[in-house]
Design a protein around this motif. Structure first.
Motif, PDB file in Angstrom:
ATOM      1  N   THR A  41       8.239  24.637   7.777  1.00  0.00           N
ATOM      2  CA  THR A  41       7.785  23.821   6.651  1.00  0.00           C
ATOM      3  C   THR A  41       6.389  23.293   6.911  1.00  0.00           C
ATOM      4  O   THR A  41       5.986  23.066   8.060  1.00  0.00           O
ATOM      5  N   GLY A  42       5.656  23.075   5.836  1.00  0.00           N
ATOM      6  CA  GLY A  42       4.349  22.454   5.927  1.00  0.00           C
ATOM      7  C   GLY A  42       4.433  20.991   5.535  1.00  0.00           C
ATOM      8  O   GLY A  42       5.071  20.641   4.540  1.00  0.00           O
ATOM      9  N   ASN A  43       3.829  20.120   6.325  1.00  0.00           N
ATOM     10  CA  ASN A  43       3.847  18.679   6.072  1.00  0.00           C
ATOM     11  C   ASN A  43       2.499  18.239   5.525  1.00  0.00           C
ATOM     12  O   ASN A  43       1.447  18.631   6.044  1.00  0.00           O
ATOM     13  N   PHE A  44       2.522  17.396   4.495  1.00  0.00           N
ATOM     14  CA  PHE A  44       1.275  16.888   3.940  1.00  0.00           C
ATOM     15  C   PHE A  44       1.517  15.516   3.327  1.00  0.00           C
ATOM     16  O   PHE A  44       2.457  15.327   2.554  1.00  0.00           O
ATOM     17  N   LEU A  45       0.681  14.568   3.697  1.00  0.00           N
ATOM     18  CA  LEU A  45       0.720  13.238   3.113  1.00  0.00           C
ATOM     19  C   LEU A  45      -0.700  12.693   3.068  1.00  0.00           C
ATOM     20  O   LEU A  45      -1.363  12.585   4.105  1.00  0.00           O
ATOM     21  N   ALA A  46      -1.183  12.376   1.870  1.00  0.00           N
ATOM     22  CA  ALA A  46      -2.499  11.752   1.710  1.00  0.00           C
ATOM     23  C   ALA A  46      -2.303  10.366   1.124  1.00  0.00           C
ATOM     24  O   ALA A  46      -1.541  10.183   0.169  1.00  0.00           O
ATOM     25  N   VAL A  47      -2.963   9.352   1.708  1.00  0.00           N
ATOM     26  CA  VAL A  47      -2.830   7.968   1.263  1.00  0.00           C
ATOM     27  C   VAL A  47      -4.218   7.334   1.183  1.00  0.00           C
ATOM     28  O   VAL A  47      -5.036   7.480   2.098  1.00  0.00           O
ATOM     29  N   TYR A  48      -4.460   6.641   0.070  1.00  0.00           N
ATOM     30  CA  TYR A  48      -5.730   5.944  -0.127  1.00  0.00           C
ATOM     31  C   TYR A  48      -5.433   4.521  -0.575  1.00  0.00           C
ATOM     32  O   TYR A  48      -4.532   4.290  -1.406  1.00  0.00           O
ATOM     33  N   GLY A  49      -6.162   3.562  -0.029  1.00  0.00           N
ATOM     34  CA  GLY A  49      -5.967   2.170  -0.398  1.00  0.00           C
ATOM     35  C   GLY A  49      -7.280   1.455  -0.670  1.00  0.00           C
ATOM     36  O   GLY A  49      -8.280   1.687   0.028  1.00  0.00           O
ATOM     37  N   HIS A  50      -7.269   0.603  -1.693  1.00  0.00           N
ATOM     38  CA  HIS A  50      -8.419  -0.253  -2.010  1.00  0.00           C
ATOM     39  C   HIS A  50      -7.969  -1.703  -1.851  1.00  0.00           C
ATOM     40  O   HIS A  50      -6.939  -2.106  -2.404  1.00  0.00           O
ATOM     41  N   PHE A  51      -8.740  -2.507  -1.091  1.00  0.00           N
ATOM     42  CA  PHE A  51      -8.313  -3.845  -0.695  1.00  0.00           C
ATOM     43  C   PHE A  51      -9.413  -4.863  -0.974  1.00  0.00           C
ATOM     44  O   PHE A  51     -10.604  -4.579  -0.828  1.00  0.00           O
ATOM     45  N   ASN A  52      -8.981  -6.071  -1.356  1.00  0.00           N
ATOM     46  CA  ASN A  52      -9.919  -7.173  -1.538  1.00  0.00           C
ATOM     47  C   ASN A  52      -9.258  -8.463  -1.088  1.00  0.00           C
ATOM     48  O   ASN A  52      -8.113  -8.749  -1.439  1.00  0.00           O
ATOM     49  N   SER A  53      -9.978  -9.236  -0.289  1.00  0.00           N
ATOM     50  CA  SER A  53      -9.524 -10.551   0.147  1.00  0.00           C
ATOM     51  C   SER A  53     -10.651 -11.544  -0.101  1.00  0.00           C
ATOM     52  O   SER A  53     -11.774 -11.345   0.369  1.00  0.00           O
ATOM     53  N   ARG A  54     -10.369 -12.610  -0.857  1.00  0.00           N
ATOM     54  CA  ARG A  54     -11.410 -13.599  -1.154  1.00  0.00           C
ATOM     55  C   ARG A  54     -11.742 -14.484   0.032  1.00  0.00           C
ATOM     56  O   ARG A  54     -12.760 -15.172   0.035  1.00  0.00           O
ATOM     57  N   LYS A  55     -10.868 -14.467   1.036  1.00  0.00           N
ATOM     58  CA  LYS A  55     -11.109 -15.238   2.257  1.00  0.00           C
ATOM     59  C   LYS A  55     -11.061 -14.300   3.454  1.00  0.00           C
ATOM     60  O   LYS A  55     -10.372 -13.280   3.440  1.00  0.00           O
ATOM     61  N   ASN A  56     -11.788 -14.698   4.510  1.00  0.00           N
ATOM     62  CA  ASN A  56     -11.789 -13.932   5.750  1.00  0.00           C
ATOM     63  C   ASN A  56     -11.149 -14.720   6.880  1.00  0.00           C
ATOM     64  O   ASN A  56     -11.026 -15.953   6.822  1.00  0.00           O
TER      65      ASN A  56
END
Length: 442
Positions: A41-56
């Motif tokens: 079997t061939g395995n494939f997983l692509a994941v993309y995330g966009h993040f925002n935090s108003r405080k650090n």
């Protein structure tokens, strides 16, 4: 760790939850070849995330906006050996990156890029060779693989993915800090006996190549009994060493450490209920430390949307070493709070946490959830005061088998800011945190 060599249906994907899917790279596979004895079997997983935090939480102002992504790709196969069981194996590469400002805690700076092997392991299952142990009653594997004990309260995987933002980049693992692109331990040998029902157990050896974990090496053993009402388990873990070049004084105590735990999970014979607990004891040079939790929940299956309500109390003593815990059963286990557990703290040490979770399914392919956490620091002294509360609202929408979208909004309110003993820069006002994650599994 359970291995999947088939394509999952849409309901199964939602049952896994996105955070579990990220750590189970073999959950999706495309059949390349199959006959009576052989599969590829061939395995494939692509994941993309966009993040925002108003405080650090790294001493800088202005908040952070960043992006993370990874692609995991490779092959899995099995080969039957007739009456002598079967062989299996997996080899997966991961390409990962972080862009933008880097995360809100400063672990990444947005310049991380790399491609490396994650899983690369082989194994043998006994089939019917040992009837007293049941089908596949002996399962021996070795190589780079994920190891999980129980529900990951102590050992879930090697999923910490630091970047270039700390230690002059010496801990850099290639970006995708939140998504935790890499999970496998570098070297492992695992012997599982007795299958999954009745009395069964395992012996394990594993070594991390993760500098953030001081390349910790450990041995472990488990003994479990599983029946219809649930599973009871005993775990023993022994620390075999760390790499002094990367170890803090705290991590050096892992060398020679012993950990013992009693755990359980199941419905206790009550339909639609779910319970779990674990009590763990760490015996190390600085003294004994304890961590434990109790959790109970119920699914109101006869109500519209089948709402599920869960309450959990967890407590970690002042010097408890969180070791290799991580996301296991979905959001909140064992990263408790998307802001607190990933950026602000507490990080499963010197704290108690009350957690209330509610989720519902308005559609077969849509889950809505709300998570509430209340944090109390046990001992302040020289430690940061990380008292606070967090509420996370999220949705998991499986548009089809190959596209899952998960938006989340978190409201985190610490009791203290960085100027008076906390970790949040710019005072103790409420931080509004948001993320949008898109996963493409095959």
């Amino acid at each position: 760790m359970e291995r999947f060599n088939r394509r999952n249906t849409l309901p199964t994907l939602l049952g896994l939850g996105l955070s579990t899917l990220l750590g189970a790279s073999q959950a999706q596979a495309v059949a390349l070849y199959s006959d009576d004895d052989t599969t590829l079997t061939g395995n494939f997983l692509a994941v993309y995330g966009h993040f925002n935090s108003r405080k650090n939480y790294d001493g800088t102002s202005g908040g952070s906006t960043w992006r993370e992504g990874f692609i995991k790709y490779g092959l899995s196969g099995t080969q039957g050996l007739g009456s002598f069981g079967s062989l299996y194996g997996t080899a997966n590469l991961v390409s990962s990156a972080t862009w933008g400002d880097g995360d809100a805690a400063g672990f990444t700076d947005g310049s991380e890029r790399t491609s490396k092997f994650d899983e690369a392991f082989a194994g043998w299952k006994s089939g019917e060779l040992f009837p007293l142990l049941g089908k596949d009653g002996v399962d021996l594997s070795w190589g780079r693989q994920v190891i999980t004990l129980g529900d990951g309260f102590i050992i879930n995987d090697d999923g910490i993915n630091m970047g270039k933002g700390v230690a002059d980049g010496d801990l850099n693992r290639g970006g995708a800090y939140y998504l935790a692109a890499r999970h496998a331990f570098d070297k492992t040998a695992v012997l599982r006996l007795g299958g999954k029902d009745g009395l069964h157990g395992s012996l394990l050896w594993f070594k991390s190549d993760n500098r953030a974990q001081a390349k910790t090496e450990m041995a472990a053993g488990t003994l479990e009994y599983s029946a219809a009402p649930g599973t009871l388990g005993l775990t023993w873990i022994h620390g075999l060493g760390v790499d002094d070049r990367y170890a803090s004084d705290f991590q050096r105590q892992r060398d020679g450490m012993n950990i013992y735990s009693l755990r359980g999970a199941g419905n206790a014979g009550i339909d639609n209920a779910h319970f779990s607990f674990e009590y763990a004891w760490q015996d190390k040079d600085a003294g004994a430390e304890k961590a434990w939790y109790l959790e109970g929940g119920y699914t109101f299956a006869n109500l519209p949307w089948s709402p599920d309500l869960t309450y959990r109390y967890s407590r970690y003593s002042q010097g408890w070493d969180a070791l290799f815990n991580g996301q296991n059963r979905g959001f909140g286990t064992w990263f408790q709070g998307e802001v607190a557990a990933n950026y602000a703290g507490p990080f499963n040490s010197n704290t108690q946490v009350h957690h209330l979770g509610l989720k519902a399914k308005p559609l077969e392919n849509l889950t809505l959830g709300a998570l509430f956490f209340d944090y109390r620091t046990l001992h302040t002294g020289q430690a940061l005061n990380l008292d606070g509360r967090e509420t996370d609202l999220y949705a998991e929408w499986a548009i089809n088998e190959h596209l899952i979208i998960t938006p989340l909004v978190g409201l985190y309110k610490p009791r203290k800011g960085q100027d008076n003993g906390g970790s949040q820069f710019g005072g103790n006002g409420t931080n509004v945190y948001s993320q949008l994650i898109v996963a493409v599994p095959f």
